[in-house]
Scaffold this motif. Structure first.
Motif, PDB file in Angstrom:
ATOM      1  N   LEU A  22      30.152  22.747  -1.886  1.00 16.45           N
ATOM      2  CA  LEU A  22      30.300  21.708  -2.905  1.00 16.45           C
ATOM      3  C   LEU A  22      29.580  20.432  -2.495  1.00 16.45           C
ATOM      4  CD1 LEU A  22      34.024  22.093  -4.039  1.00 16.45           C
ATOM      5  CD2 LEU A  22      31.981  22.339  -5.467  1.00 16.45           C
ATOM      6  N   LEU A  23      29.695  20.070  -1.204  1.00 21.13           N
ATOM      7  CA  LEU A  23      29.028  18.862  -0.733  1.00 21.13           C
ATOM      8  C   LEU A  23      27.507  19.032  -0.704  1.00 21.13           C
ATOM      9  CD1 LEU A  23      31.501  17.847   2.085  1.00 21.13           C
ATOM     10  CD2 LEU A  23      31.020  16.574  -0.009  1.00 21.13           C
ATOM     11  N   LEU A  24      27.037  20.254  -0.441  1.00 18.58           N
ATOM     12  CA  LEU A  24      25.596  20.494  -0.477  1.00 18.58           C
ATOM     13  C   LEU A  24      25.060  20.319  -1.899  1.00 18.58           C
ATOM     14  CD1 LEU A  24      25.164  23.659   1.810  1.00 18.58           C
ATOM     15  CD2 LEU A  24      24.281  21.373   2.258  1.00 18.58           C
ATOM     16  N   GLY A  25      25.837  20.824  -2.876  1.00 17.13           N
ATOM     17  CA  GLY A  25      25.380  20.748  -4.269  1.00 17.13           C
ATOM     18  C   GLY A  25      25.631  19.403  -4.922  1.00 17.13           C
ATOM     19  N   GLN A  26      26.631  18.641  -4.392  1.00 18.92           N
ATOM     20  CA  GLN A  26      26.966  17.340  -4.968  1.00 18.92           C
ATOM     21  C   GLN A  26      27.125  16.323  -3.835  1.00 18.92           C
ATOM     22  OE1 GLN A  26      30.229  17.771  -7.929  1.00 18.92           O
ATOM     23  NE2 GLN A  26      30.015  19.978  -7.565  1.00 18.92           N
ATOM     24  N   PRO A  27      26.043  15.985  -3.158  1.00 16.35           N
ATOM     25  CA  PRO A  27      26.137  15.154  -1.957  1.00 16.35           C
ATOM     26  C   PRO A  27      26.663  13.736  -2.215  1.00 16.35           C
ATOM     27  CG  PRO A  27      23.846  15.399  -2.645  1.00 16.35           C
ATOM     28  CD  PRO A  27      24.648  16.352  -3.480  1.00 16.35           C
ATOM     29  N   ALA A  33      36.845  13.322  -5.397  1.00 14.08           N
ATOM     30  CA  ALA A  33      36.344  14.210  -6.450  1.00 14.08           C
ATOM     31  C   ALA A  33      36.381  15.661  -5.987  1.00 14.08           C
ATOM     32  CB  ALA A  33      34.921  13.804  -6.826  1.00 14.08           C
ATOM     33  N   ILE A  34      36.046  15.896  -4.710  1.00 11.69           N
ATOM     34  CA  ILE A  34      36.094  17.254  -4.155  1.00 11.69           C
ATOM     35  C   ILE A  34      37.531  17.769  -4.181  1.00 11.69           C
ATOM     36  CG2 ILE A  34      35.687  18.648  -2.093  1.00 11.69           C
ATOM     37  CD1 ILE A  34      33.139  17.747  -3.424  1.00 11.69           C
ATOM     38  N   THR A  35      38.476  16.875  -3.833  1.00 13.23           N
ATOM     39  CA  THR A  35      39.893  17.256  -3.839  1.00 13.23           C
ATOM     40  C   THR A  35      40.334  17.675  -5.233  1.00 13.23           C
ATOM     41  OG1 THR A  35      40.347  15.716  -2.024  1.00 13.23           O
ATOM     42  CG2 THR A  35      42.223  16.446  -3.339  1.00 13.23           C
ATOM     43  N   ASP A  36      39.937  16.904  -6.221  1.00 11.49           N
ATOM     44  CA  ASP A  36      40.306  17.228  -7.599  1.00 11.49           C
ATOM     45  C   ASP A  36      39.669  18.535  -8.048  1.00 11.49           C
ATOM     46  OD1 ASP A  36      41.784  14.911  -7.700  1.00 11.49           O
ATOM     47  OD2 ASP A  36      40.174  13.727  -8.651  1.00 11.49           O
ATOM     48  N   ALA A  37      38.409  18.732  -7.658  1.00  4.54           N
ATOM     49  CA  ALA A  37      37.699  19.932  -8.092  1.00  4.54           C
ATOM     50  C   ALA A  37      38.346  21.205  -7.540  1.00  4.54           C
ATOM     51  CB  ALA A  37      36.237  19.852  -7.648  1.00  4.54           C
ATOM     52  N   LEU A  38      38.872  21.123  -6.328  1.00  2.00           N
ATOM     53  CA  LEU A  38      39.463  22.307  -5.701  1.00  2.00           C
ATOM     54  C   LEU A  38      40.962  22.414  -5.941  1.00  2.00           C
ATOM     55  CD1 LEU A  38      37.544  22.259  -2.288  1.00  2.00           C
ATOM     56  CD2 LEU A  38      37.192  23.801  -4.228  1.00  2.00           C
ATOM     57  N   TYR A  66      31.017  11.554   2.847  1.00  2.00           N
ATOM     58  CA  TYR A  66      30.362  12.324   3.899  1.00  2.00           C
ATOM     59  C   TYR A  66      29.088  12.945   3.361  1.00  2.00           C
ATOM     60  CZ  TYR A  66      34.445  11.832   6.882  1.00  2.00           C
ATOM     61  OH  TYR A  66      35.441  11.325   7.681  1.00  2.00           O
ATOM     62  N   GLU A  67      28.096  13.003   4.201  1.00  2.00           N
ATOM     63  CA  GLU A  67      26.787  13.542   3.814  1.00  2.00           C
ATOM     64  C   GLU A  67      26.547  14.864   4.539  1.00  2.00           C
ATOM     65  OE1 GLU A  67      22.490  11.506   3.526  1.00  2.00           O
ATOM     66  OE2 GLU A  67      23.239  11.714   5.578  1.00  2.00           O
ATOM     67  N   PRO A  68      26.192  15.931   3.802  1.00  2.00           N
ATOM     68  CA  PRO A  68      25.910  17.205   4.484  1.00  2.00           C
ATOM     69  C   PRO A  68      24.577  17.141   5.238  1.00  2.00           C
ATOM     70  CG  PRO A  68      25.440  17.398   2.144  1.00  2.00           C
ATOM     71  CD  PRO A  68      26.059  16.033   2.345  1.00  2.00           C
ATOM     72  N   ILE A  69      24.565  17.734   6.385  1.00  2.00           N
ATOM     73  CA  ILE A  69      23.326  17.861   7.173  1.00  2.00           C
ATOM     74  C   ILE A  69      22.615  19.134   6.721  1.00  2.00           C
ATOM     75  CG2 ILE A  69      22.398  18.171   9.510  1.00  2.00           C
ATOM     76  CD1 ILE A  69      24.806  16.565  10.512  1.00  2.00           C
ATOM     77  N   GLY A  70      21.290  19.098   6.667  1.00  2.00           N
ATOM     78  CA  GLY A  70      20.523  20.236   6.167  1.00  2.00           C
ATOM     79  C   GLY A  70      20.908  21.542   6.856  1.00  2.00           C
TER      80      GLY A  70
END
Length: 331
Positions: A22-27, A33-38, A66-70
């Protein structure tokens, strides 16, 4: 369609992987928002993010963000770390194996009969020898003579099978030392196979005769054939004074034996491959009939080839031919 989880092999749970995806697709999405989505509690998401951060997949850029690392960077580093951890763990298991084996044997060897394990019956012998051969890691020392197994690891005992198995052990760094005798050459073409394997790294020597068949494996086990004719009754010797004695006995035969291949010196007059093979078999003590079997020709043809090699060397006897061949650097 939801992606199948694939990161379990590097220690990431299915739920943690969902959060990472989710963080990769919506950085730019905040954790709320992630909490609500899940549809899970904020504390659970915070725990997941903390784990992913420790694993090097995320970095904190602001409170609650938080930012995902590649993945190419983060997962490659994680894979390398897991591989090193796994290899270190396996090394620990290998180190413990010897201690566990000693513990196992100590319990068994309280009864002196346990020092020697008798293997009887073709099926039992085949299965146990295959298991022991597959476990070899450091040493294989052999006094080689009949009887032989008809199959090795379920494969018929042929020249090709022997080459494949021995080359595999050589590639693994196994110290292979074999003492052969003329009786070892009952299978047509085997002498030439042993020459090839000697050049590949097996240390091979010859004696005119050997009293029994012996295999010493990793200096911790020895197999001795108990009867002639068929390879279906063996004694498996565990660590003991008897095993130490068999190792010393092998060393004594090894010192007495003659290297299958002599030192090769550069010379201008080289024999043909066939002449060299005949000379090596003569040096090893094979008679005309045995040489004929190895060459796949009649005894009369083998005798003619031997005479031709002797004549080419300007000798009148086999002994003189051996001396002359050595002087020319052929053997």
């Amino acid at each position: 369609m939801q992606n199948e989880p694939v990161l379990g092999a590097v220690g990431i749970s299915e739920f943690d992987e969902r959060v990472y995806r989710l963080l990769l697709g919506q950085p730019d999405e905040p954790l709320a928002a992630i909490t609500d989505a899940l549809g899970v509690s904020p504390s659970r998401i915070r725990n997941v993010v903390a784990r992913l951060t420790r694993l090097g997949l995320l970095r904190r850029i602001a409170p609650g963000r938080y930012e995902p690392i590649g993945p190419e960077t983060a997962l490659t580093a994680l894979i390398s770390r897991r591989r090193l951890e796994t290899e270190a763990a396996l090394d620990g298991v290998r180190a413990a194996t010897a201690d566990l084996a000693r513990l196992f044997q100590t319990a068994r060897l309280r009864d002196p009969v346990r020092w020697i394990e008798v293997l009887s019956g073709q099926e039992t012998v085949n299965r146990r020898v295959d298991e022991l051969t597959a476990s070899i890691r450091t040493h294989l020392w052999v006094l080689d003579r009949p009887p032989y197994m008809k199959q090795v690891a379920g494969i018929p005992d042929t020249n090709e099978a022997e080459i494949a198995e021995t080359r595999d052990m050589i590639a693994k760094g196994v110290d292979i030392r074999s003492v052969y005798c003329p009786e070892s050459m009952g299978r047509p073409g085997r002498f030439e196979v042993l020459v090839q394997l000697s050049k590949a790294g097996e240390q091979a020597r010859m004696l005119p005769e050997l009293p029994f068949k012996l295999r010493i494996m990793d200096m911790r086990l020895a197999l001795v054939s108990l009867t002639g004719g068929v390879y279906d009754n063996l004694a498996l010797i565990h660590p003991s004074g008897l095993l130490d004695a068999l190792i010393e006995l092998f060393k004594a035969y090894w010192e007495r034996a003659t290297p299958l291949l002599g030192a090769q010196q550069p010379v201008t007059d080289q024999p043909s491959d066939e002449d060299l093979l005949v000379l090596q078999m003569l040096k090893a003590g094979l008679k005309d009939e045995a040489i004929a079997r190895q060459l796949g020709v009649s005894a009369r043809t083998a005798t003619r080839r031997i005479a031709s090699v002797i004549e080419r060397l300007g000798a009148t006897t086999r002994f003189q031919a051996g001396v002359e061949a050595s002087a020319r650097g052929w053997l």
